[in-house]
Design a protein around this motif. Structure first.
Motif, PDB file in Angstrom:
ATOM      1  N   TRP A   1      -8.927  -7.467   2.708  1.00 50.09           N
ATOM      2  CA  TRP A   1      -9.900  -8.447   2.215  1.00 50.09           C
ATOM      3  C   TRP A   1     -11.297  -7.853   2.108  1.00 50.09           C
ATOM      4  CZ3 TRP A   1      -8.562 -12.458   6.593  1.00 50.09           C
ATOM      5  CH2 TRP A   1      -7.210 -12.799   6.501  1.00 50.09           C
ATOM      6  N   GLY A   2     -11.488  -6.644   2.619  1.00 52.53           N
ATOM      7  CA  GLY A   2     -12.810  -6.036   2.616  1.00 52.53           C
ATOM      8  C   GLY A   2     -13.373  -5.783   1.234  1.00 52.53           C
ATOM      9  N   PRO A   3     -12.635  -5.111   0.332  1.00 50.58           N
ATOM     10  CA  PRO A   3     -13.193  -4.821  -0.990  1.00 50.58           C
ATOM     11  C   PRO A   3     -13.673  -6.045  -1.759  1.00 50.58           C
ATOM     12  CG  PRO A   3     -11.318  -3.410  -0.573  1.00 50.58           C
ATOM     13  CD  PRO A   3     -11.365  -4.391   0.573  1.00 50.58           C
ATOM     14  N   PRO A   4     -12.893  -7.149  -1.833  1.00 53.48           N
ATOM     15  CA  PRO A   4     -13.427  -8.292  -2.582  1.00 53.48           C
ATOM     16  C   PRO A   4     -14.615  -8.971  -1.918  1.00 53.48           C
ATOM     17  CG  PRO A   4     -11.230  -8.783  -1.722  1.00 53.48           C
ATOM     18  CD  PRO A   4     -11.494  -7.356  -1.440  1.00 53.48           C
ATOM     19  N   ASN A   5     -14.845  -8.665  -0.648  1.00 53.05           N
ATOM     20  CA  ASN A   5     -15.989  -9.246   0.061  1.00 53.05           C
ATOM     21  C   ASN A   5     -17.073  -8.212   0.369  1.00 53.05           C
ATOM     22  OD1 ASN A   5     -15.249 -12.201   0.796  1.00 53.05           O
ATOM     23  ND2 ASN A   5     -13.398 -11.048   1.277  1.00 53.05           N
ATOM     24  N   ALA A   6     -16.911  -7.001  -0.162  1.00 51.83           N
ATOM     25  CA  ALA A   6     -17.816  -5.911   0.199  1.00 51.83           C
ATOM     26  C   ALA A   6     -19.257  -6.180  -0.209  1.00 51.83           C
ATOM     27  CB  ALA A   6     -17.338  -4.602  -0.435  1.00 51.83           C
ATOM     28  N   HIS A   7     -19.474  -7.047  -1.201  1.00 57.11           N
ATOM     29  CA  HIS A   7     -20.839  -7.300  -1.671  1.00 57.11           C
ATOM     30  C   HIS A   7     -21.694  -7.981  -0.610  1.00 57.11           C
ATOM     31  CE1 HIS A   7     -18.600 -11.005  -2.562  1.00 57.11           C
ATOM     32  NE2 HIS A   7     -19.750 -11.646  -2.461  1.00 57.11           N
TER      33      HIS A   7
ATOM     34  N   ALA B   1      -7.233   8.523  11.205  1.00 57.39           N
ATOM     35  CA  ALA B   1      -7.716   8.537   9.822  1.00 57.39           C
ATOM     36  C   ALA B   1      -7.397   7.249   9.068  1.00 57.39           C
ATOM     37  CB  ALA B   1      -7.114   9.735   9.086  1.00 57.39           C
ATOM     38  N   ALA B   2      -6.186   6.719   9.251  1.00 52.90           N
ATOM     39  CA  ALA B   2      -5.818   5.497   8.532  1.00 52.90           C
ATOM     40  C   ALA B   2      -6.678   4.324   8.986  1.00 52.90           C
ATOM     41  CB  ALA B   2      -4.338   5.181   8.746  1.00 52.90           C
ATOM     42  N   PHE B   3      -6.941   4.241  10.294  1.00 53.38           N
ATOM     43  CA  PHE B   3      -7.795   3.164  10.803  1.00 53.38           C
ATOM     44  C   PHE B   3      -9.207   3.281  10.227  1.00 53.38           C
ATOM     45  CE2 PHE B   3      -5.394   2.488  15.111  1.00 53.38           C
ATOM     46  CZ  PHE B   3      -4.297   2.041  14.413  1.00 53.38           C
ATOM     47  N   ALA B   4      -9.740   4.506  10.212  1.00 57.62           N
ATOM     48  CA  ALA B   4     -11.097   4.709   9.695  1.00 57.62           C
ATOM     49  C   ALA B   4     -11.190   4.303   8.229  1.00 57.62           C
ATOM     50  CB  ALA B   4     -11.510   6.165   9.876  1.00 57.62           C
ATOM     51  N   ARG B   5     -10.211   4.724   7.416  1.00 55.13           N
ATOM     52  CA  ARG B   5     -10.238   4.385   5.985  1.00 55.13           C
ATOM     53  C   ARG B   5     -10.161   2.885   5.764  1.00 55.13           C
ATOM     54  NH1 ARG B   5      -6.614   8.689   5.627  1.00 55.13           N
ATOM     55  NH2 ARG B   5      -4.862   7.287   5.275  1.00 55.13           N
ATOM     56  N   SER B   6      -9.483   2.187   6.666  1.00 61.33           N
ATOM     57  CA  SER B   6      -9.291   0.751   6.477  1.00 61.33           C
ATOM     58  C   SER B   6     -10.594  -0.033   6.609  1.00 61.33           C
ATOM     59  CB  SER B   6      -8.269   0.224   7.492  1.00 61.33           C
ATOM     60  OG  SER B   6      -8.803   0.244   8.813  1.00 61.33           O
ATOM     61  N   ALA B   7     -11.613   0.570   7.208  1.00 61.63           N
ATOM     62  CA  ALA B   7     -12.907  -0.101   7.379  1.00 61.63           C
ATOM     63  C   ALA B   7     -13.946   0.425   6.408  1.00 61.63           C
ATOM     64  CB  ALA B   7     -13.394   0.066   8.812  1.00 61.63           C
ATOM     65  N   GLN B   8     -13.502   1.144   5.382  1.00 58.25           N
ATOM     66  CA  GLN B   8     -14.416   1.740   4.425  1.00 58.25           C
ATOM     67  C   GLN B   8     -14.102   1.264   3.010  1.00 58.25           C
ATOM     68  OE1 GLN B   8     -13.514   5.798   5.502  1.00 58.25           O
ATOM     69  NE2 GLN B   8     -15.258   5.933   6.898  1.00 58.25           N
ATOM     70  N   PHE B   9     -15.095   1.366   2.141  1.00 63.81           N
ATOM     71  CA  PHE B   9     -14.934   0.958   0.743  1.00 63.81           C
ATOM     72  C   PHE B   9     -15.809   1.845  -0.123  1.00 63.81           C
ATOM     73  CE2 PHE B   9     -16.411  -1.903  -2.795  1.00 63.81           C
ATOM     74  CZ  PHE B   9     -15.223  -1.864  -3.508  1.00 63.81           C
TER      75      PHE B   9
ATOM     76  N   GLN C   1       1.468   9.984  10.106  1.00 58.50           N
ATOM     77  CA  GLN C   1       1.842   9.890   8.696  1.00 58.50           C
ATOM     78  C   GLN C   1       1.702   8.440   8.238  1.00 58.50           C
ATOM     79  OE1 GLN C   1       2.469  12.462   6.755  1.00 58.50           O
ATOM     80  NE2 GLN C   1       2.309  13.925   8.428  1.00 58.50           N
ATOM     81  N   SER C   2       0.522   7.896   8.382  1.00 58.63           N
ATOM     82  CA  SER C   2       0.271   6.507   8.001  1.00 58.63           C
ATOM     83  C   SER C   2      -0.761   6.435   6.884  1.00 58.63           C
ATOM     84  CB  SER C   2      -0.243   5.701   9.201  1.00 58.63           C
ATOM     85  OG  SER C   2       0.794   5.435  10.114  1.00 58.63           O
ATOM     86  N   ASP C   3      -0.687   5.359   6.142  1.00 58.97           N
ATOM     87  CA  ASP C   3      -1.678   5.102   5.107  1.00 58.97           C
ATOM     88  C   ASP C   3      -1.963   3.610   5.086  1.00 58.97           C
ATOM     89  OD1 ASP C   3      -3.494   5.585   3.086  1.00 58.97           O
ATOM     90  OD2 ASP C   3      -2.082   6.701   1.831  1.00 58.97           O
ATOM     91  N   ILE C   4      -2.858   3.193   4.212  1.00 52.82           N
ATOM     92  CA  ILE C   4      -3.268   1.798   4.138  1.00 52.82           C
ATOM     93  C   ILE C   4      -3.052   1.276   2.720  1.00 52.82           C
ATOM     94  CG2 ILE C   4      -4.950   2.032   5.998  1.00 52.82           C
ATOM     95  CD1 ILE C   4      -7.135   2.212   3.843  1.00 52.82           C
ATOM     96  N   MET C   5      -3.151  -0.039   2.577  1.00 48.57           N
ATOM     97  CA  MET C   5      -3.062  -0.639   1.251  1.00 48.57           C
ATOM     98  C   MET C   5      -4.275  -0.223   0.417  1.00 48.57           C
ATOM     99  SD  MET C   5      -0.279  -2.453   0.962  1.00 48.57           S
ATOM    100  CE  MET C   5       0.950  -3.361   1.930  1.00 48.57           C
ATOM    101  N   PRO C   6      -4.159  -0.282  -0.903  1.00 59.57           N
ATOM    102  CA  PRO C   6      -5.289   0.093  -1.766  1.00 59.57           C
ATOM    103  C   PRO C   6      -6.541  -0.718  -1.443  1.00 59.57           C
ATOM    104  CG  PRO C   6      -3.290  -0.138  -3.056  1.00 59.57           C
ATOM    105  CD  PRO C   6      -2.962  -0.648  -1.689  1.00 59.57           C
ATOM    106  N   GLN C   7      -7.650  -0.033  -1.379  1.00 58.29           N
ATOM    107  CA  GLN C   7      -8.921  -0.692  -1.073  1.00 58.29           C
ATOM    108  C   GLN C   7      -9.703  -0.908  -2.366  1.00 58.29           C
ATOM    109  OE1 GLN C   7      -9.991  -1.494   2.532  1.00 58.29           O
ATOM    110  NE2 GLN C   7      -7.781  -1.527   2.197  1.00 58.29           N
TER     111      GLN C   7
END
Length: 442
Positions: free
Chosen positions: A107-113, A134-142, A390-396
């Motif tokens: 939900w971060g990207p659509p609310n990033a503004h 790394a996966a956790f860090a990316r999940s909090a970035q946009f 070996q983890s990744d996140i949903m598209p941001q």
């Protein structure tokens, strides 16, 4: 209103960034690198958080924060099923009701503004996102900028009944084999609890994406178009759906199950295996919620598919609202809330403020590898650390909720007996229209 608030936010951040680093380094509080002199004493922060014992434990410790800073806090807890609607409403209202908000990473990207970037503040105060996997860090970035800290974050593990399954599955082929054996030896217990329901939170993608990535496929191509309808992606999806439609090793109610239903099925002894987030472990043997004992519950890493294991990781960051009038104080709160000492204590100590807290969720690499943390939680952090390699996140991207809903609907229809290839190809075409309309693809 948004422009004025944004400019105020930028001015505040700039003023803080210009504060001499040496002076800050010499004058910070002894604990957690907080600013000296209680500059925000008397401020009251409103925090919006999901309901979870982990955050109960943090909330029950916040008297320390008030003592150190003079800043008071007021927590509002929202069940996960209602949180997305609440976050969306906060973004639309743009009134700064909450200074700090908690949300699911996708939900971060659509609310990033309206979420404040904290990279300059982290640099000023010597905080690095390298303290997280790394996966956790990316999940909090946009788009290369940090929106907050991933304070609640989860790897996936396979939980199983140790009293029924002597050797846990290492591959999805093992899951099928063990499932068919259990149907012979324990016909009253379903082998596997999955959740194919199109629930609005896209939960039925959580296991599917393990198959997709392990097959070498992906959600999007390099040009931004949908990629899951490739031959590899379609075969991976067919194999995921086949657990229910062909092999029949899933709980017969899996079409209607959301994640919570699948967990309940396992806890009530109706299913023998469940792939799910690690936080569920304590509930699986809690006598208040489960019929199982601790001796019956085991866990291993997620099974491999076609010889490869790649898993999905998720987080629920805390961020500062750019509409808040207390952003400086909110940053002090985030520093305190996210510190490694707190992370460890909240997974080791079982009583806080007279209340029992059972929580195994940690997010710092140091906590995942900590002997005391692992000793207090049966080594589940070590298993999680392995899973996270070996983890990744949903598209941001801002369009992901809409695209994810298209995918989720297709998965649900396929599990109900629909044609996988037709459904997933049509979903890719619909997703491309969404992305083209948004200007992401030509």
């Amino acid at each position: 209103m948004r422009k004025r608030t944004f400019l105020a936010s930028v001015a505040t951040a700039a003023a803080l960034a210009l504060t001499p680093v040496a002076a800050l380094a010499d004058g910070h509080s002894e604990k957690y690198n907080l600013l000296p002199g209680k500059p925000f004493e008397g401020t009251k922060l409103n925090i919006l958080s999901v309901v979870t014992p982990q955050f109960d434990g943090l909330m029950l410790r916040d008297a320390e924060f008030t003592e150190l800073t003079g800043i008071e806090t007021e927590w509002t807890f929202i069940p996960f099923g209602s949180l997305q609607e609440k976050i969306n409403a906060e973004g639309i209202a743009a009134n700064g009701t909450f200074d700090v908000v908690n949300y699911l990473d996708s939900w971060g990207p659509p609310n990033a503004h309206w979420l404040t970037r904290i990279d300059d503040l982290m640099a000023r105060d010597g905080i690095s996102m390298d303290r997280y996997p790394a996966a956790f860090a990316r999940s909090a970035q946009f788009e290369g900028e940090t929106l907050g800290f991933p304070l609640r974050a989860h790897p996936q593990l396979m939980f199983y009944r140790k009293d029924l399954i002597p050797e846990p599955p290492q591959t999805w082929e093992d899951v099928v084999r063990i499932g068919k054996e259990l149907q012979e030896t324990n016909p009253d217990i379903s082998p596997l609890a999955l959740y194919y329901n199109n629930d609005g939170n896209r939960q039925n993608l959580f296991i599917w994406i393990n198959f997709l990535w392990a097959a070498g496929a992906d959600i999007f191509n390099e040009d931004g178009t949908a990629a899951w309808a490739s031959p590899e992606g379609l075969q991976a999806t067919k194999d995921y759906i086949a657990l229910h439609t062909e092999h029949g090793v899933t709980n017969p109610n899996s079409l209607a199950f959301v994640e919570q239903d699948a967990r309940q099925s396992f806890m009530q002894g109706n299913s023998a295996m469940i792939p799910v987030w690690w936080w569920a472990y304590s509930g699986f043997y809690n006598p208040d919620s489960s019929t199982l004992t601790k001796d019956q519950v085991g866990f291993v890493g997620m099974p491999s598919y076609q010889g490869t294991t790649k898993t999905y990781a998720i987080s629920m960051p805390f961020s500062i609202s750019s509409y808040s009038e207390n952003q400086d104080a909110a940053w002090e709160f985030l520093k305190w809330l996210s510190n490694p000492e707190m992370d460890k204590a909240n997974a080791v100590e079982r009583e806080v403020g007279g209340k029992t807290i059972v929580n195994n969720v940690v997010t710092h690499i140091s906590s995942l590898q900590d002997e005391a943390v692992n000793a207090a939680n049966d080594g589940i952090q070590a298993a999680a650390w392995d899973s996270l390699q070996q983890s990744d996140i949903m598209p941001q991207i801002p369009e992901w909720p809409e695209v994810g809903d298209i995918l989720s609907a297709a998965i649900a229809e396929a599990a109900a007996g629909g044609d996988v290839e037709e459904l997933m190809t049509a979903a890719a075409e619909r997703a491309d229209k969404v992305l083209r309309r948004a200007g992401r693809i030509e």
